[in-house]
Write a protein that holds these residues in place. Structure first.
Motif, PDB file in Angstrom:
ATOM      1  N   GLY A   1       4.055  10.213  -6.842  1.00 40.18           N
ATOM      2  CA  GLY A   1       5.113  10.567  -7.789  1.00 40.18           C
ATOM      3  C   GLY A   1       4.558  10.938  -9.153  1.00 40.18           C
ATOM      4  O   GLY A   1       5.000  11.917  -9.772  1.00 40.18           O
ATOM      5  N   ILE A   2       3.566  10.140  -9.603  1.00 39.47           N
ATOM      6  CA  ILE A   2       2.957  10.436 -10.906  1.00 39.47           C
ATOM      7  C   ILE A   2       2.258  11.792 -10.874  1.00 39.47           C
ATOM      8  O   ILE A   2       2.359  12.584 -11.821  1.00 39.47           O
ATOM      9  CB  ILE A   2       1.979   9.319 -11.286  1.00 39.47           C
ATOM     10  CG1 ILE A   2       2.740   8.015 -11.564  1.00 39.47           C
ATOM     11  CG2 ILE A   2       1.162   9.714 -12.512  1.00 39.47           C
ATOM     12  CD1 ILE A   2       1.837   6.815 -11.797  1.00 39.47           C
ATOM     13  N   TRP A   3       1.578  12.039  -9.786  1.00 42.33           N
ATOM     14  CA  TRP A   3       0.861  13.326  -9.668  1.00 42.33           C
ATOM     15  C   TRP A   3       1.827  14.485  -9.676  1.00 42.33           C
ATOM     16  O   TRP A   3       1.594  15.505 -10.325  1.00 42.33           O
ATOM     17  CB  TRP A   3       0.026  13.321  -8.386  1.00 42.33           C
ATOM     18  CG  TRP A   3      -0.795  14.576  -8.242  1.00 42.33           C
ATOM     19  CD1 TRP A   3      -1.996  14.850  -8.753  1.00 42.33           C
ATOM     20  CD2 TRP A   3      -0.415  15.732  -7.490  1.00 42.33           C
ATOM     21  NE1 TRP A   3      -2.438  16.106  -8.407  1.00 42.33           N
ATOM     22  CE2 TRP A   3      -1.461  16.679  -7.619  1.00 42.33           C
ATOM     23  CE3 TRP A   3       0.710  16.068  -6.711  1.00 42.33           C
ATOM     24  CZ2 TRP A   3      -1.425  17.932  -7.005  1.00 42.33           C
ATOM     25  CZ3 TRP A   3       0.737  17.315  -6.100  1.00 42.33           C
ATOM     26  CH2 TRP A   3      -0.318  18.244  -6.265  1.00 42.33           C
ATOM     27  N   LEU A   4       2.955  14.301  -8.936  1.00 43.27           N
ATOM     28  CA  LEU A   4       3.947  15.370  -8.891  1.00 43.27           C
ATOM     29  C   LEU A   4       4.581  15.591 -10.267  1.00 43.27           C
ATOM     30  O   LEU A   4       4.833  16.726 -10.681  1.00 43.27           O
ATOM     31  CB  LEU A   4       5.026  15.015  -7.854  1.00 43.27           C
ATOM     32  CG  LEU A   4       4.573  15.075  -6.381  1.00 43.27           C
ATOM     33  CD1 LEU A   4       5.666  14.538  -5.457  1.00 43.27           C
ATOM     34  CD2 LEU A   4       4.227  16.526  -5.990  1.00 43.27           C
TER      35      LEU A   4
ATOM     36  N   ILE B   1       0.839  -1.209   0.000  1.00 41.80           N
ATOM     37  CA  ILE B   1       0.000   0.000   0.000  1.00 41.80           C
ATOM     38  C   ILE B   1       0.859   1.238   0.000  1.00 41.80           C
ATOM     39  O   ILE B   1       0.600   2.211  -0.717  1.00 41.80           O
ATOM     40  CB  ILE B   1      -0.947  -0.021   1.213  1.00 41.80           C
ATOM     41  CG1 ILE B   1      -1.987  -1.147   1.030  1.00 41.80           C
ATOM     42  CG2 ILE B   1      -1.652   1.324   1.373  1.00 41.80           C
ATOM     43  CD1 ILE B   1      -2.852  -1.362   2.259  1.00 41.80           C
ATOM     44  N   ILE B   2       1.924   1.207   0.844  1.00 44.00           N
ATOM     45  CA  ILE B   2       2.813   2.379   0.904  1.00 44.00           C
ATOM     46  C   ILE B   2       3.464   2.614  -0.452  1.00 44.00           C
ATOM     47  O   ILE B   2       3.574   3.754  -0.919  1.00 44.00           O
ATOM     48  CB  ILE B   2       3.881   2.170   2.004  1.00 44.00           C
ATOM     49  CG1 ILE B   2       3.208   2.167   3.388  1.00 44.00           C
ATOM     50  CG2 ILE B   2       4.952   3.258   1.926  1.00 44.00           C
ATOM     51  CD1 ILE B   2       4.153   1.780   4.517  1.00 44.00           C
ATOM     52  N   CYS B   3       3.860   1.542  -1.165  1.00 41.81           N
ATOM     53  CA  CYS B   3       4.488   1.679  -2.496  1.00 41.81           C
ATOM     54  C   CYS B   3       3.525   2.285  -3.510  1.00 41.81           C
ATOM     55  O   CYS B   3       3.901   3.145  -4.316  1.00 41.81           O
ATOM     56  CB  CYS B   3       4.981   0.321  -2.983  1.00 41.81           C
ATOM     57  SG  CYS B   3       6.398  -0.314  -2.069  1.00 41.81           S
TER      58      CYS B   3
ATOM     59  N   VAL C   1       3.075   5.988  -2.775  1.00 42.19           N
ATOM     60  CA  VAL C   1       4.268   6.733  -3.207  1.00 42.19           C
ATOM     61  C   VAL C   1       4.294   6.868  -4.726  1.00 42.19           C
ATOM     62  O   VAL C   1       4.607   7.922  -5.273  1.00 42.19           O
ATOM     63  CB  VAL C   1       5.541   6.033  -2.682  1.00 42.19           C
ATOM     64  CG1 VAL C   1       6.798   6.684  -3.291  1.00 42.19           C
ATOM     65  CG2 VAL C   1       5.613   6.102  -1.175  1.00 42.19           C
ATOM     66  N   LEU C   2       3.913   5.761  -5.436  1.00 41.11           N
ATOM     67  CA  LEU C   2       3.919   5.798  -6.907  1.00 41.11           C
ATOM     68  C   LEU C   2       2.885   6.794  -7.441  1.00 41.11           C
ATOM     69  O   LEU C   2       3.163   7.585  -8.347  1.00 41.11           O
ATOM     70  CB  LEU C   2       3.634   4.397  -7.459  1.00 41.11           C
ATOM     71  CG  LEU C   2       3.591   4.277  -8.993  1.00 41.11           C
ATOM     72  CD1 LEU C   2       4.949   4.660  -9.588  1.00 41.11           C
ATOM     73  CD2 LEU C   2       3.209   2.854  -9.399  1.00 41.11           C
TER      74      LEU C   2
END
Length: 415
Positions: free
Chosen positions: A31-34, A22-24, A27-28
């Motif tokens: 990251g995509i949103w950023l 879930i944490i991965c 984070v993914l």
């Protein structure tokens, strides 16, 4: 010695692995949103075109092809079988009524005319001979009739004398009967001759009438050939411009073959054509729009051809401004036929952004951004497209092709 792993230990490991997963994922996604936020699509103002929605009228049109033609064009044909001797005027030249265009070699036709002239003279002599024969025959029969009449008179006297002689005792009944028989025979011969006279008269008159009819026909043929010979020097029957002329000097020409065309370039029409798939929408008096060289003219459909050739239907468009100075024969033009009209609708300038379906995704420009929006479209033509819903007058949209940004919901606009 192996150690038995308890159920509690296994459950703890599964929870740990699930938590890590879930944490991965979080984070993914972050990251995509950023990344998308950092690399947000952008356009410069020079890369697209825009249009402002407005209130106005719109005409729905279908496309056709058009060609400018003179409204009045006369084809001059060869009156005889001949060959071209000389061409006096070329295509493009202005001409006035009475001017010579070309000359035909009419020697063969002239020979036919002279031959017909001799035939007419022969027929006239034949009629004259028939009349003389009729007069002679009538005179001969009439003379014979007079002779018969004299003989009858003589035989009548003979019968009378024979009867007197018999009464006086100097004759016989046989003499009387013979005299009466001779008289009767003479009367029958006279009657036969009179019938022959009448029959001969009718026959001769019929023969003369037939000869006169044949003569009249020959004279009509002669007059027609004379007119054709007069027309062999091909001259203009009206003022105008020569649009085409047969310049093949020496070429054999058949009677009825076109030699030249004269057009009145003061008045034009449009020869239109379109696919027969759209034939159901085509009708007489249908409004039409003609475009060429940044010029727009209007007209209406007339003379729809009943025949379809190779999937193409032809028709003519009568122009409202038939004498426009920019019109030229055989000039190709864009032709649009108006199928429907709506007034007071929201419309925008048509462009590559619109793909033809009723529901369209477009980009609306506001405060330095272009935001995706779905609109419903209606009527359309080469200039405008109707917006039924999803857009208000005054809003600005991008009319350029935005296929490259089909997955973007918002685009930044930079100077």
């Amino acid at each position: 010695m192996d150690t038995i792993i308890t159920e509690e230990v296994n459950a703890g490991k599964r929870k740990k692995r699930l938590l890590v997963s879930i944490i991965c994922l979080v984070v993914l996604a972050a990251g995509i949103w950023l990344i998308r936020a950092y690399f947000k699509p952008a356009l410069t103002k020079a890369e697209f075109t825009t249009a402002i929605a407005e209130k106005g009228n719109i005409e729905n049109t279908i496309n056709a092809t058009g060609e400018i033609l003179p409204e009045f064009e006369e084809a001059l044909t060869s009156p005889i079988n001949a060959s071209i001797r000389n061409v006096a005027m070329d295509a493009g030249n202005k001409i006035t009524a009475g001017q010579s265009i070309l000359t035909l070699d009419k020697s063969a036709a002239q020979t036919d005319f002279d031959k017909l002239k001799f035939l007419i003279e022969s027929k006239e002599n034949e009629i004259e001979k028939l009349k003389l024969d009729l007069e002679k025959s009538f005179y001969d029969i009439k003379s014979n009739n007079n002779i018969k009449q004299l003989r009858i008179s003589n035989l009548t006297d003979a019968v009378s004398n024979t009867k007197k002689l018999y009464k006086a005792g100097g004759g016989t009944k046989e003499n009387i009967e013979q005299a009466e028989l001779n008289l009767k025979v003479a009367e029958l011969e006279k009657q036969q001759l009179e019938n022959e006279i009448k029959s001969k008269q009718r026959t001769m008159k019929i023969e003369i009438r037939e000869a006169e009819i044949a003569l009249a026909i020959q004279k009509n043929d002669q007059a027609a050939l004379k007119r054709k010979l007069d027309l062999a020097n091909v001259i203009a029957t009206r003022s105008g411009v020569i649009t085409w002329v047969n310049k093949n000097i020496g070429a054999s020409i058949k009677e009825g073959e076109v030699l030249a065309k004269i057009a009145d370039l003061g008045s034009f029409k449009v020869a239109g054509s379109m696919s027969d798939n759209l034939l159901g929408q085509l009708h007489n008096h249908m409004p039409a729009i003609i475009r060429f060289n940044e010029t727009q003219l209007r007209g209406q459909v007339i003379n729809i051809s009943p025949a379809v050739n190779n999937g193409i239907v032809s028709f003519e468009v009568q122009l409202e401004q038939r004498n426009n100075k920019q019109l030229r024969p055989n000039m190709k033009v864009d032709l649009f036929l108006v199928t429907a009209v709506r007034n007071g609708v929201t419309r925008v300038v048509n462009g590559p952004a619109f793909k033809g379906s009723d529901l369209q995704d477009i980009f609306v420009v506001s405060q330095g951004k272009a935001q995706r929006r779905t609109v419903k479209t209606g009527l359309s033509n080469f200039d405008y497209i109707e917006i039924i819903s999803g857009l208000k007058p005054g809003e600005v949209i991008i009319t350029s092709d935005m296929t490259a940004y089909k997955n973007a919901s918002e685009i930044s606009i930079v100077n």
